[in-house]
Scaffold this motif. Structure first.
Motif, mmCIF file in Angstrom:
data_model
loop_
_atom_site.group_PDB
_atom_site.id
_atom_site.type_symbol
_atom_site.label_atom_id
_atom_site.label_comp_id
_atom_site.label_asym_id
_atom_site.label_seq_id
_atom_site.Cartn_x
_atom_site.Cartn_y
_atom_site.Cartn_z
ATOM 1 N N ALA A 372 0.827 -1.207 0.000
ATOM 2 C CA ALA A 372 0.000 0.000 0.000
ATOM 3 C C ALA A 372 0.861 1.257 0.000
ATOM 4 O O ALA A 372 0.568 2.224 -0.715
ATOM 5 N N VAL A 373 1.930 1.272 0.798
ATOM 6 C CA VAL A 373 2.824 2.434 0.833
ATOM 7 C C VAL A 373 3.506 2.623 -0.518
ATOM 8 O O VAL A 373 3.582 3.735 -1.059
ATOM 9 N N TRP A 374 4.014 1.539 -1.084
ATOM 10 C CA TRP A 374 4.723 1.590 -2.365
ATOM 11 C C TRP A 374 3.796 2.092 -3.477
ATOM 12 O O TRP A 374 4.173 2.959 -4.278
ATOM 13 N N SER A 375 2.587 1.566 -3.535
ATOM 14 C CA SER A 375 1.645 1.953 -4.588
ATOM 15 C C SER A 375 1.167 3.388 -4.413
ATOM 16 O O SER A 375 0.977 4.122 -5.389
ATOM 17 N N THR A 376 0.969 3.807 -3.151
ATOM 18 C CA THR A 376 0.579 5.183 -2.897
ATOM 19 C C THR A 376 1.678 6.146 -3.330
ATOM 20 O O THR A 376 1.403 7.224 -3.880
ATOM 21 N N ALA A 377 2.921 5.763 -3.099
ATOM 22 C CA ALA A 377 4.040 6.603 -3.532
ATOM 23 C C ALA A 377 4.059 6.765 -5.042
ATOM 24 O O ALA A 377 4.407 7.830 -5.561
ATOM 25 N N ALA A 378 3.677 5.730 -5.764
ATOM 26 C CA ALA A 378 3.712 5.786 -7.225
ATOM 27 C C ALA A 378 2.469 6.415 -7.823
ATOM 28 O O ALA A 378 2.550 7.134 -8.827
ATOM 29 N N LEU A 379 1.290 6.174 -7.215
ATOM 30 C CA LEU A 379 0.024 6.529 -7.846
ATOM 31 C C LEU A 379 -0.736 7.644 -7.147
ATOM 32 O O LEU A 379 -1.730 8.138 -7.685
ATOM 33 N N GLY A 380 -0.336 8.020 -5.958
ATOM 34 C CA GLY A 380 -1.023 9.092 -5.255
ATOM 35 C C GLY A 380 -1.904 8.597 -4.126
ATOM 36 O O GLY A 380 -2.165 7.394 -3.979
ATOM 37 N N GLU A 381 -2.391 9.515 -3.314
ATOM 38 C CA GLU A 381 -3.128 9.181 -2.101
ATOM 39 C C GLU A 381 -4.473 8.512 -2.392
ATOM 40 O O GLU A 381 -5.004 7.798 -1.548
ATOM 41 N N GLU A 382 -5.041 8.734 -3.560
ATOM 42 C CA GLU A 382 -6.338 8.133 -3.869
ATOM 43 C C GLU A 382 -6.256 6.614 -3.981
ATOM 44 O O GLU A 382 -7.273 5.926 -3.923
ATOM 45 N N PHE A 383 -5.041 6.071 -4.134
ATOM 46 C CA PHE A 383 -4.927 4.630 -4.273
ATOM 47 C C PHE A 383 -5.479 3.901 -3.068
ATOM 48 O O PHE A 383 -6.142 2.856 -3.207
ATOM 49 N N LEU A 384 -5.230 4.379 -1.863
ATOM 50 C CA LEU A 384 -5.622 3.655 -0.660
ATOM 51 C C LEU A 384 -7.130 3.444 -0.601
ATOM 52 O O LEU A 384 -7.597 2.353 -0.249
ATOM 53 N N SER A 385 -7.910 4.451 -0.955
ATOM 54 C CA SER A 385 -9.370 4.280 -0.924
ATOM 55 C C SER A 385 -9.822 3.275 -1.974
ATOM 56 O O SER A 385 -10.740 2.490 -1.730
ATOM 57 N N VAL A 386 -9.182 3.265 -3.132
ATOM 58 C CA VAL A 386 -9.515 2.283 -4.169
ATOM 59 C C VAL A 386 -9.151 0.882 -3.693
ATOM 60 O O VAL A 386 -9.924 -0.077 -3.866
#
Length: 554
Positions: A372-386
């Motif tokens: 989750a941290v790695w993907s949020t760093a790459a894609l932005g904060e909206e990733f976590l809600s998705v």
């Protein structure tokens, strides 16, 4: 004449073999031409040789077919004749000892590795080049500091081009929503991370939704191979061999997943060891530990156990209208043209993730926190809600298809808190389930099996507001009790093994509900546990846990 000894080498042959065996000559030739002998740092190290080629270095396992062929060629060029098999065997044994006892201990990498804070991706080309990705960008390097090894079947990645974008890849996949596309990008970014955990990407949909093509394309973008997708493994050993020889695991057309495979895929996603008895031994084991990105597809959702589903990214593909279909030949032609630009766009995302990884602050940490941290760093904060929404939907789907989970949820709707022994719970739930469901193999036939199933379901049930706790009652008998409550009735710390001092917390004896028939009908999920259709004929393949008496070293 073909097969005639090399006249130019005859004098060298007479001098070098005098007083020395053929095996000694082979060892001398290897020491002369090999840049370095070394070994891996495991308890039982594997020997390697680094060969200096024209413009690069190659790393080969000593004893591999490639190294033996190279050594035979060196002997022929030097001595003018072929080395016999016994001499080759003796030479390989001596070189193995040199690598293990005299060489340095160095780690090897397959396709992706980390070194000095940067990520290296092996292009698998003839020049043994790699791409170095750092927080400041990426570049193709000729002499990577990582010791990459090549497995049979691995294919090259194209040299990436600058100026592309990962979104150029979307038109090749049948992904409708922006949320699903974000999950696909997250899987790709994770698949090129040198460390897990790696989510399992599960693509489902009816026939004609492009599931298999999507798996092939995704793997081609990360870890191309001569065999991009394969059938599900028949035993754990097959899975280990696949993981040992590929960076990405891709299984095609799964109709279900047996328990042993589900557990093995969990270990593959988040890390864990596999062990089995070594071939021809009674007291030695082959130990294999790894993490691998994986993608699977099937008409239904093959991953059905909550612990595996919680590690999944679940995407359902919609049917493709006939007016929008294209041939595979045309699809791959267009993809090959765009792949270098797409590859460069994916590397840009990796560089962005490296630059932002240490500054990411999440409001909460989900199960796959590092992912989750790695993907949020790459894609932005909206990733976590998705990501949260996808996990919640996947867990809810699993619970809806589970007979036991359905009965437990019905129980707490009638009693906000229930407490009793496993035997009492088994009797009550058995009375709530239709007779035909009780005969299915998914239904626990005894109290201890029910307790074990509940432990596996407990995290998923907790996500939907049903909490399950095991505790000892406060009487002298210290009977182990199961306590089930809605989320409005707090039951404290829900560890799977509560402390022996936990009591009933003042709950009085609860009136047991009478037998109630609950409409829990058969579902597609139930059939997935029983038979796995192979999709090629009218017979069914039954997955059986491995019972092999022998194990070949991987």
């Amino acid at each position: 004449m073909q097969g005639e000894a090399n006249p130019a080498a005859s004098d060298r042959h007479a001098g070098r073999t005098e007083g020395g065996s053929v095996a000694s000559v082979l060892v001398a030739l290897a020491r002369e031409h090999v840049r370095e002998f070394w070994h891996t740092p495991e308890a039982e190290p594997k020997p390697y040789a680094t060969i200096a080629c024209c413009t690069h270095h190659e790393h080969w396992p000593i004893g591999s077919r490639s190294f033996k062929q190279w050594l035979r060629k060196q002997y022929w060029d030097s001595e003018g004749k072929a080395a016999n098999s016994q001499s080759m065997t003796d030479a390989i044994e001596m070189l193995t000892g040199m690598a293990i006892f005299e060489g340095n201990a160095c780690s090897v990498a397959l396709r992706v590795a980390e070194h000095g804070g940067a990520i290296f991706v092996d292009l698998c080309d003839d020049e043994w080049r790699a791409v170095r990705i750092s927080a400041s960008g990426w570049e193709v390097v000729t002499h990577p500091p990582v010791r990459f090894i090549r497995r049979r079947g691995m294919e090259r990645l194209p040299c990436p081009q600058r100026g592309g974008h990962i979104d150029e890849f979307r038109c090749f996949l049948n992904v409708d929503t922006d949320s699903d596309w974000m999950l696909v990008k997250a899987w790709l970014v994770a698949a090129l991370s040198p460390r897990g955990p790696f989510p399992l990407l599960q693509l489902s949909g009816e026939q004609g939704t492009g599931k298999s093509s999507a798996c092939r394309l995704l793997r081609t973008l990360v870890d191309p191979s001569q065999s991009l997708i394969r059938a599900a493994p028949r035993e754990e050993r097959d899975l280990l061999i696949a993981a040992n020889n590929s960076w990405v695991i891709a299984f095609d057309n799964l109709s279900g997943m047996p328990g042993w495979l589900s557990d093995a895929m969990c270990r593959l996603a988040t890390g864990g060891g596999f062990a089995a008895r070594q071939l021809y031994t009674d007291d030695e084991e082959v130990i294999f530990s790894c993490q691998r990105p994986a993608v699977i597809n099937g008409i239904g959702e093959a991953a059905s156990r909550p612990d595996l589903v919680d590690r999944c990214l679940v995407i359902t593909l919609a049917p493709i209208p006939e007016s929008e279909r294209t041939t595979e030949t045309e699809l791959w032609r267009r993809f090959r043209q765009a792949q270098p630009r797409i590859q460069g766009g994916l590397l840009d995302l990796l560089a962005k993730a490296l630059a932002r990884r240490d500054t990411v602050q999440l409001p909460h940490l989900p199960r796959m926190a590092d992912f989750a941290v790695w993907s949020t760093a790459a894609l932005g904060e909206e990733f976590l809600s998705v990501y949260d929404a996808n996990r919640e939907s996947a867990v809810e789907d699993v619970l809806e298809g589970d007979i036991l989970a359905g009965a437990v949820r019905e129980l707490v709707t009638r009693n906000e808190v229930w407490s009793g022994t496993a035997s009492e719970l088994h009797d009550i739930l058995s009375g709530m389930v239709p007779e035909n469901m009780l005969r299915r193999r998914e239904w626990p036939k005894s109290a201890n099996v029910l307790s074990g199933r509940l432990r596996r379901l407990a995290p998923a049930l907790r996500r939907v507001g049903v909490q399950v706790q095991w505790e000892r009652d406060s009487t002298t008998s210290r009977t182990r009790m199961i306590r089930i409550a809605t989320s409005q009735k707090s039951v404290g710390n829900l560890s799977s093994e509560p402390s022996e001092s936990s009591g009933a917390d003042g709950i009085a004896s609860i009136e047991r509900p009478t037998s109630v028939q609950v409409n829990i009908g058969p579902s597609e999920a139930e059939a997935r546990f029983v038979e796995i259709a192979d999709g090629t004929d009218d017979s069914d393949d039954l997955f059986v846990a491995p019972q092999s008496d022998h194990w070949e070293e991987i």
